[in-house]
Design a protein around this motif. Structure first.
Motif, mmCIF file in Angstrom:
data_model
loop_
_atom_site.group_PDB
_atom_site.id
_atom_site.type_symbol
_atom_site.label_atom_id
_atom_site.label_comp_id
_atom_site.label_asym_id
_atom_site.label_seq_id
_atom_site.Cartn_x
_atom_site.Cartn_y
_atom_site.Cartn_z
ATOM 1 N N VAL A 78 0.835 -1.207 0.000
ATOM 2 C CA VAL A 78 0.000 0.000 0.000
ATOM 3 C C VAL A 78 0.868 1.255 0.000
ATOM 4 O O VAL A 78 0.607 2.198 -0.758
ATOM 5 N N ARG A 79 1.900 1.256 0.826
ATOM 6 C CA ARG A 79 2.798 2.412 0.884
ATOM 7 C C ARG A 79 3.473 2.645 -0.465
ATOM 8 O O ARG A 79 3.580 3.781 -0.946
ATOM 9 N N GLY A 80 3.912 1.548 -1.092
ATOM 10 C CA GLY A 80 4.550 1.672 -2.392
ATOM 11 C C GLY A 80 3.608 2.219 -3.451
ATOM 12 O O GLY A 80 3.988 3.076 -4.260
ATOM 13 N N LEU A 81 2.349 1.746 -3.427
ATOM 14 C CA LEU A 81 1.373 2.213 -4.401
ATOM 15 C C LEU A 81 1.040 3.691 -4.213
ATOM 16 O O LEU A 81 1.005 4.457 -5.179
ATOM 17 N N VAL A 82 0.813 4.086 -2.959
ATOM 18 C CA VAL A 82 0.411 5.466 -2.694
ATOM 19 C C VAL A 82 1.555 6.440 -2.959
ATOM 20 O O VAL A 82 1.456 7.351 -3.791
ATOM 21 N N PHE A 83 2.654 6.243 -2.236
ATOM 22 C CA PHE A 83 3.763 7.189 -2.358
ATOM 23 C C PHE A 83 4.521 7.021 -3.674
ATOM 24 O O PHE A 83 4.970 8.003 -4.271
ATOM 25 N N GLY A 84 4.650 5.770 -4.132
ATOM 26 C CA GLY A 84 5.339 5.532 -5.394
ATOM 27 C C GLY A 84 4.613 6.163 -6.564
ATOM 28 O O GLY A 84 5.236 6.762 -7.453
ATOM 29 N N SER A 85 3.275 6.040 -6.568
ATOM 30 C CA SER A 85 2.501 6.618 -7.676
ATOM 31 C C SER A 85 2.506 8.142 -7.616
ATOM 32 O O SER A 85 2.565 8.810 -8.658
ATOM 33 N N LEU A 86 2.462 8.710 -6.402
ATOM 34 C CA LEU A 86 2.498 10.173 -6.275
ATOM 35 C C LEU A 86 3.846 10.731 -6.735
ATOM 36 O O LEU A 86 3.909 11.756 -7.428
ATOM 37 N N GLN A 87 4.922 10.045 -6.348
ATOM 38 C CA GLN A 87 6.251 10.480 -6.767
ATOM 39 C C GLN A 87 6.408 10.354 -8.273
ATOM 40 O O GLN A 87 6.986 11.230 -8.934
ATOM 41 N N ALA A 88 5.884 9.273 -8.838
ATOM 42 C CA ALA A 88 5.962 9.071 -10.296
ATOM 43 C C ALA A 88 5.167 10.146 -11.029
ATOM 44 O O ALA A 88 5.607 10.657 -12.059
ATOM 45 N N ALA A 89 3.998 10.499 -10.487
ATOM 46 C CA ALA A 89 3.182 11.534 -11.118
ATOM 47 C C ALA A 89 3.882 12.887 -11.063
ATOM 48 O O ALA A 89 3.829 13.661 -12.027
ATOM 49 N N ALA A 90 4.559 13.150 -9.934
ATOM 50 C CA ALA A 90 5.251 14.436 -9.781
ATOM 51 C C ALA A 90 6.374 14.595 -10.805
ATOM 52 O O ALA A 90 6.628 15.706 -11.288
ATOM 53 N N ASN A 96 5.758 4.294 -14.780
ATOM 54 C CA ASN A 96 6.124 3.664 -13.512
ATOM 55 C C ASN A 96 5.082 2.620 -13.123
ATOM 56 O O ASN A 96 3.877 2.864 -13.224
ATOM 57 N N TRP A 97 5.570 1.452 -12.645
ATOM 58 C CA TRP A 97 4.639 0.355 -12.335
ATOM 59 C C TRP A 97 3.658 0.742 -11.249
ATOM 60 O O TRP A 97 2.459 0.459 -11.368
ATOM 61 N N ASN A 98 4.100 1.395 -10.179
ATOM 62 C CA ASN A 98 3.200 1.791 -9.091
ATOM 63 C C ASN A 98 2.122 2.736 -9.593
ATOM 64 O O ASN A 98 0.950 2.613 -9.216
ATOM 65 N N PHE A 99 2.509 3.679 -10.458
ATOM 66 C CA PHE A 99 1.541 4.631 -11.006
ATOM 67 C C PHE A 99 0.508 3.906 -11.864
ATOM 68 O O PHE A 99 -0.706 4.133 -11.734
ATOM 69 N N ARG A 100 0.994 3.036 -12.743
ATOM 70 C CA ARG A 100 0.083 2.311 -13.627
ATOM 71 C C ARG A 100 -0.879 1.431 -12.831
ATOM 72 O O ARG A 100 -2.079 1.392 -13.119
ATOM 73 N N PHE A 101 -0.352 0.738 -11.822
ATOM 74 C CA PHE A 101 -1.199 -0.159 -11.024
ATOM 75 C C PHE A 101 -2.244 0.637 -10.244
ATOM 76 O O PHE A 101 -3.399 0.213 -10.124
#
Length: 291
Positions: A78-90, A96-101
């Motif tokens: 969950v942490r990877g999805l939330v923070f990883g996707s936000l960082q990728a979007a920024a 990025n896999w987290n962003f796509r997922f």
């Protein structure tokens, strides 16, 4: 026994008190995240014990307990999805896999949100026809057959790293079945993931992560409905007690489910669901249980 209503909401749990709600919290927590239908057990257990039906509002609000258990158990994901996707979007790294997922989860949640809104007047109504033991029994049997088919025809070899948008949408569509009492969110999404050839433990992980928004929406929406219905302090206190018990039980259920899927298969759940469905239909037909 018939349930109670608070401004149209099914709130039979208030009359049960702390001890009985604590027992039902354990049952709800365990069955909510196992593919065996928490709604079925919330109807069966009180009926067998001669207790009042806790009501659909109790089952819906208990989604908050499931949410807490899933987030805490899969915190790394969950942490990877939330923070990883936000960082990728920024940094505009949309590949990025987290962003796509994370985006896939959003898209896959839309079907159950639409279906939930359309069916809400029926699902949460007092004495809803969908909460009858006959409907639940039939749902248990149908879901047992579908899960058995998934075991027969799946080739469990894929991992979450190989997931695609199509996988997410298939599981998201399967999640709609969870709106029907007796189907089980875990059961329907796990079945969908198995048909997509995911390893059993990976299928469970996929189904839990994909179901987070829907679980959160269902639980928080019901909390808001109870707030609008002016649930009194005692009602909130009893509900909170049940939530704590259910959260602990749900966490244990996730651990148990993953161990079973790693070492065995879903066949124990297939057999259990099938027998439970047959029992319910026979019990209603013979008058052992009130429909």
């Amino acid at each position: 026994m018939a349930s109670a209503c608070t401004q149209g909401l099914d709130t039979g749990f208030i009359a049960l008190g702390y001890a009985k709600v604590g027992v039902l919290g354990v049952v709800q927590g365990i069955t909510e995240l196992l593919p065996i239908s928490s709604t079925a057990h919330m109807r069966i257990v009180p009926a067998l014990l001669g207790w009042q039906d806790p009501g659909s509002a109790f089952s819906a609000a208990m989604q908050v307990a499931a949410l807490a258990a899933v987030i805490s158990y899969f915190w790394t994901d969950v942490r990877g999805l939330v923070f990883g996707s936000l960082q990728a979007a920024a940094r505009r790294d949309f590949g990025n896999w987290n962003f796509r997922f994370a985006v896939w989860i959003v898209f896959a949640t839309i079907p159950i949100i639409v279906a939930g809104i359309l069916l809400s007047p029926v699902l949460n109504a007092c004495n809803s026809p969908l909460r009858t033991l006959t409907v639940i029994g039939i749902s248990c049997i149908v879901m047992a057959l579908l899960l058995a088919l998934a075991e027969f025809y799946s080739r469990p070899k894929r991992t979450l790293d190989h997931a695609t948008l199509k996988d997410a949408m298939v599981i998201g569509m399967a999640q709609i079945g969870a709106l029907i009492p007796g189907v089980s969110r875990s059961g329907s999404t796990l079945t969908g993931a198995l048909f997509r050839d995911f390893r059993r433990e990976e299928a469970a992980r996929f189904s839990f992560l994909l179901g987070l928004p829907a679980i959160a929406a269902a639980g928080l929406k019901e909390m808001w409905e109870l707030h609008k219905a002016h649930l009194d302090a005692q009602g909130w206190s009893i509900l909170a007690f049940g939530l704590v018990i259910a959260s602990i039980s749900a966490f244990a259920a996730i651990w148990g489910l993953l161990r079973i899927l790693e070492r065995f298969s879903t066949w124990p759940f297939v057999v259990y669901r099938g027998l439970m469905g047959v029992f319910l239909l026979v019990a209603v037909y013979l008058g052992w249980l009130q429909n």
